[in-house]
Design a protein around this motif. Sequence first.
Motif, PDB file in Angstrom:
ATOM      1  N   LEU A  34       0.865  -1.172   0.000  1.00  0.00           N
ATOM      2  CA  LEU A  34       0.000   0.000   0.000  1.00  0.00           C
ATOM      3  C   LEU A  34       0.903   1.222   0.000  1.00  0.00           C
ATOM      4  CD1 LEU A  34      -2.840   1.264   0.298  1.00  0.00           C
ATOM      5  CD2 LEU A  34      -2.453   1.217   2.766  1.00  0.00           C
ATOM      6  N   ILE A  35       0.668   2.117  -0.943  1.00  0.00           N
ATOM      7  CA  ILE A  35       1.433   3.361  -1.029  1.00  0.00           C
ATOM      8  C   ILE A  35       0.425   4.495  -0.935  1.00  0.00           C
ATOM      9  CG2 ILE A  35       2.975   4.771  -2.435  1.00  0.00           C
ATOM     10  CD1 ILE A  35       3.905   2.140  -3.761  1.00  0.00           C
ATOM     11  N   TRP A  36       0.623   5.378   0.042  1.00  0.00           N
ATOM     12  CA  TRP A  36      -0.335   6.461   0.233  1.00  0.00           C
ATOM     13  C   TRP A  36       0.366   7.706   0.750  1.00  0.00           C
ATOM     14  CZ3 TRP A  36      -1.197   8.354   5.205  1.00  0.00           C
ATOM     15  CH2 TRP A  36      -0.703   7.574   6.249  1.00  0.00           C
ATOM     16  N   SER A  37      -0.353   8.815   0.692  1.00  0.00           N
ATOM     17  CA  SER A  37       0.173  10.087   1.167  1.00  0.00           C
ATOM     18  C   SER A  37      -0.985  10.910   1.721  1.00  0.00           C
ATOM     19  CB  SER A  37       0.849  10.832   0.017  1.00  0.00           C
ATOM     20  OG  SER A  37       1.419  12.030   0.483  1.00  0.00           O
ATOM     21  N   ALA A  38      -0.659  11.992   2.397  1.00  0.00           N
ATOM     22  CA  ALA A  38      -1.677  12.898   2.935  1.00  0.00           C
ATOM     23  C   ALA A  38      -2.394  13.602   1.791  1.00  0.00           C
ATOM     24  CB  ALA A  38      -1.030  13.920   3.856  1.00  0.00           C
ATOM     25  N   LEU A  39      -3.676  13.876   1.994  1.00  0.00           N
ATOM     26  CA  LEU A  39      -4.463  14.553   0.965  1.00  0.00           C
ATOM     27  C   LEU A  39      -4.212  16.051   0.910  1.00  0.00           C
ATOM     28  CD1 LEU A  39      -7.894  12.733   1.355  1.00  0.00           C
ATOM     29  CD2 LEU A  39      -6.187  12.446  -0.448  1.00  0.00           C
ATOM     30  N   SER A  40      -3.749  16.617   2.014  1.00  0.00           N
ATOM     31  CA  SER A  40      -3.583  18.076   2.024  1.00  0.00           C
ATOM     32  C   SER A  40      -2.190  18.466   2.495  1.00  0.00           C
ATOM     33  CB  SER A  40      -4.636  18.710   2.934  1.00  0.00           C
ATOM     34  OG  SER A  40      -4.494  18.231   4.252  1.00  0.00           O
ATOM     35  N   LYS A  41      -1.778  19.628   2.077  1.00  0.00           N
ATOM     36  CA  LYS A  41      -0.489  20.175   2.499  1.00  0.00           C
ATOM     37  C   LYS A  41      -0.708  20.886   3.817  1.00  0.00           C
ATOM     38  CE  LYS A  41       1.196  20.519  -2.161  1.00  0.00           C
ATOM     39  NZ  LYS A  41       1.673  21.314  -3.235  1.00  0.00           N
ATOM     40  N   PRO A  42       0.248  21.099   4.668  1.00  0.00           N
ATOM     41  CA  PRO A  42       1.681  21.080   4.442  1.00  0.00           C
ATOM     42  C   PRO A  42       2.337  19.718   4.665  1.00  0.00           C
ATOM     43  CG  PRO A  42       1.314  21.894   6.632  1.00  0.00           C
ATOM     44  CD  PRO A  42      -0.039  21.607   6.022  1.00  0.00           C
ATOM     45  N   LEU A  43       1.559  18.668   4.945  1.00  0.00           N
ATOM     46  CA  LEU A  43       2.147  17.352   5.133  1.00  0.00           C
ATOM     47  C   LEU A  43       2.736  16.854   3.821  1.00  0.00           C
ATOM     48  CD1 LEU A  43      -0.668  15.751   7.272  1.00  0.00           C
ATOM     49  CD2 LEU A  43       1.440  16.792   8.076  1.00  0.00           C
ATOM     50  N   ARG A  44       3.990  16.500   3.854  1.00  0.00           N
ATOM     51  CA  ARG A  44       4.653  16.016   2.643  1.00  0.00           C
ATOM     52  C   ARG A  44       5.377  14.730   2.968  1.00  0.00           C
ATOM     53  NH1 ARG A  44       6.374  20.544  -1.314  1.00  0.00           N
ATOM     54  NH2 ARG A  44       4.758  22.053  -0.882  1.00  0.00           N
ATOM     55  N   PHE A  45       4.718  13.645   2.681  1.00  0.00           N
ATOM     56  CA  PHE A  45       5.321  12.345   2.912  1.00  0.00           C
ATOM     57  C   PHE A  45       4.652  11.317   2.013  1.00  0.00           C
ATOM     58  CE2 PHE A  45       1.692  12.436   5.731  1.00  0.00           C
ATOM     59  CZ  PHE A  45       1.137  11.180   5.569  1.00  0.00           C
ATOM     60  N   VAL A  46       5.319  10.210   1.847  1.00  0.00           N
ATOM     61  CA  VAL A  46       4.761   9.047   1.177  1.00  0.00           C
ATOM     62  C   VAL A  46       4.962   7.880   2.118  1.00  0.00           C
ATOM     63  CG1 VAL A  46       4.964   7.468  -0.780  1.00  0.00           C
ATOM     64  CG2 VAL A  46       5.227   9.919  -1.132  1.00  0.00           C
ATOM     65  N   CYS A  47       3.903   7.136   2.368  1.00  0.00           N
ATOM     66  CA  CYS A  47       3.973   5.984   3.252  1.00  0.00           C
ATOM     67  C   CYS A  47       3.950   4.717   2.396  1.00  0.00           C
ATOM     68  CB  CYS A  47       2.795   5.994   4.216  1.00  0.00           C
ATOM     69  SG  CYS A  47       2.885   4.668   5.426  1.00  0.00           S
ATOM     70  N   ILE A  48       4.874   3.812   2.642  1.00  0.00           N
ATOM     71  CA  ILE A  48       4.950   2.542   1.929  1.00  0.00           C
ATOM     72  C   ILE A  48       4.737   1.439   2.958  1.00  0.00           C
ATOM     73  CG2 ILE A  48       6.391   1.033   0.511  1.00  0.00           C
ATOM     74  CD1 ILE A  48       7.949   3.648  -0.234  1.00  0.00           C
ATOM     75  N   GLU A  49       3.657   0.680   2.799  1.00  0.00           N
ATOM     76  CA  GLU A  49       3.320  -0.384   3.737  1.00  0.00           C
ATOM     77  C   GLU A  49       3.284  -1.728   3.015  1.00  0.00           C
ATOM     78  OE1 GLU A  49      -0.156   0.277   6.132  1.00  0.00           O
ATOM     79  OE2 GLU A  49       0.029   2.442   5.915  1.00  0.00           O
ATOM     80  N   PRO A  50       4.291  -2.582   3.215  1.00  0.00           N
ATOM     81  CA  PRO A  50       4.219  -3.923   2.648  1.00  0.00           C
ATOM     82  C   PRO A  50       3.263  -4.782   3.480  1.00  0.00           C
ATOM     83  CG  PRO A  50       6.377  -3.522   3.628  1.00  0.00           C
ATOM     84  CD  PRO A  50       5.561  -2.310   3.848  1.00  0.00           C
ATOM     85  N   TRP A  51       2.370  -5.502   2.808  1.00  0.00           N
ATOM     86  CA  TRP A  51       1.377  -6.327   3.490  1.00  0.00           C
ATOM     87  C   TRP A  51       1.490  -7.768   3.023  1.00  0.00           C
ATOM     88  CZ3 TRP A  51      -3.949  -3.359   3.174  1.00  0.00           C
ATOM     89  CH2 TRP A  51      -3.847  -2.174   3.889  1.00  0.00           C
ATOM     90  N   SER A  52       1.250  -8.702   3.936  1.00  0.00           N
ATOM     91  CA  SER A  52       1.253 -10.117   3.568  1.00  0.00           C
ATOM     92  C   SER A  52      -0.140 -10.607   3.186  1.00  0.00           C
ATOM     93  CB  SER A  52       1.818 -10.967   4.708  1.00  0.00           C
ATOM     94  OG  SER A  52       1.066 -10.774   5.876  1.00  0.00           O
ATOM     95  N   SER A  53      -1.181  -9.845   3.503  1.00  0.00           N
ATOM     96  CA  SER A  53      -2.547 -10.172   3.073  1.00  0.00           C
ATOM     97  C   SER A  53      -3.359  -8.881   3.020  1.00  0.00           C
ATOM     98  CB  SER A  53      -3.202 -11.174   4.016  1.00  0.00           C
ATOM     99  OG  SER A  53      -3.404 -10.610   5.289  1.00  0.00           O
ATOM    100  N   LEU A  54      -4.526  -8.970   2.428  1.00  0.00           N
ATOM    101  CA  LEU A  54      -5.389  -7.798   2.315  1.00  0.00           C
ATOM    102  C   LEU A  54      -6.329  -7.712   3.508  1.00  0.00           C
ATOM    103  CD1 LEU A  54      -6.270  -8.021  -1.479  1.00  0.00           C
ATOM    104  CD2 LEU A  54      -4.667  -6.457  -0.361  1.00  0.00           C
ATOM    105  N   PRO A  55      -6.764  -6.510   3.857  1.00  0.00           N
ATOM    106  CA  PRO A  55      -7.703  -6.376   4.973  1.00  0.00           C
ATOM    107  C   PRO A  55      -9.091  -6.876   4.569  1.00  0.00           C
ATOM    108  CG  PRO A  55      -7.352  -4.258   3.928  1.00  0.00           C
ATOM    109  CD  PRO A  55      -6.412  -5.223   3.273  1.00  0.00           C
ATOM    110  N   GLY A  56      -9.912  -7.141   5.561  1.00  0.00           N
ATOM    111  CA  GLY A  56     -11.285  -7.535   5.298  1.00  0.00           C
ATOM    112  C   GLY A  56     -12.089  -6.365   4.766  1.00  0.00           C
ATOM    113  N   ALA A  57     -13.226  -6.685   4.186  1.00  0.00           N
ATOM    114  CA  ALA A  57     -14.105  -5.647   3.658  1.00  0.00           C
ATOM    115  C   ALA A  57     -14.676  -4.819   4.806  1.00  0.00           C
ATOM    116  CB  ALA A  57     -15.229  -6.281   2.847  1.00  0.00           C
ATOM    117  N   TYR A  58     -14.780  -3.517   4.606  1.00  0.00           N
ATOM    118  CA  TYR A  58     -15.267  -2.614   5.636  1.00  0.00           C
ATOM    119  C   TYR A  58     -16.681  -3.018   6.063  1.00  0.00           C
ATOM    120  CZ  TYR A  58     -16.697   1.636   7.997  1.00  0.00           C
ATOM    121  OH  TYR A  58     -17.152   2.535   8.930  1.00  0.00           O
ATOM    122  N   GLY A  59     -16.868  -3.213   7.348  1.00  0.00           N
ATOM    123  CA  GLY A  59     -18.177  -3.537   7.896  1.00  0.00           C
ATOM    124  C   GLY A  59     -18.621  -4.975   7.728  1.00  0.00           C
ATOM    125  N   ALA A  60     -17.845  -5.786   7.045  1.00  0.00           N
ATOM    126  CA  ALA A  60     -18.231  -7.178   6.807  1.00  0.00           C
ATOM    127  C   ALA A  60     -17.793  -8.069   7.969  1.00  0.00           C
ATOM    128  CB  ALA A  60     -17.615  -7.687   5.515  1.00  0.00           C
TER     129      ALA A  60
END
Length: 69
Positions: free
Chosen positions: A15-41
Amino acid sequence: GRHIVCDVSSFPYSLIWSALSKPLRFVCIEPWSSLPGAYGAVEDISQRPDLIALTPGQTDERGWRVAVI
């Protein structure tokens, strides 16, 4: 002039993500061994794809590398 090289080859998902708004400037890289469950399921966790189920005393070790060049 600078760049990042990531080796996450021991993980099937990343998973690669970043903040939607400035002034935060970063990229987060999260290696995962499995996917999360469906929201609310409500799911049977033993039926999750790519789940790593370990027996008592068993281990699973993974690593990843990041190089800033």
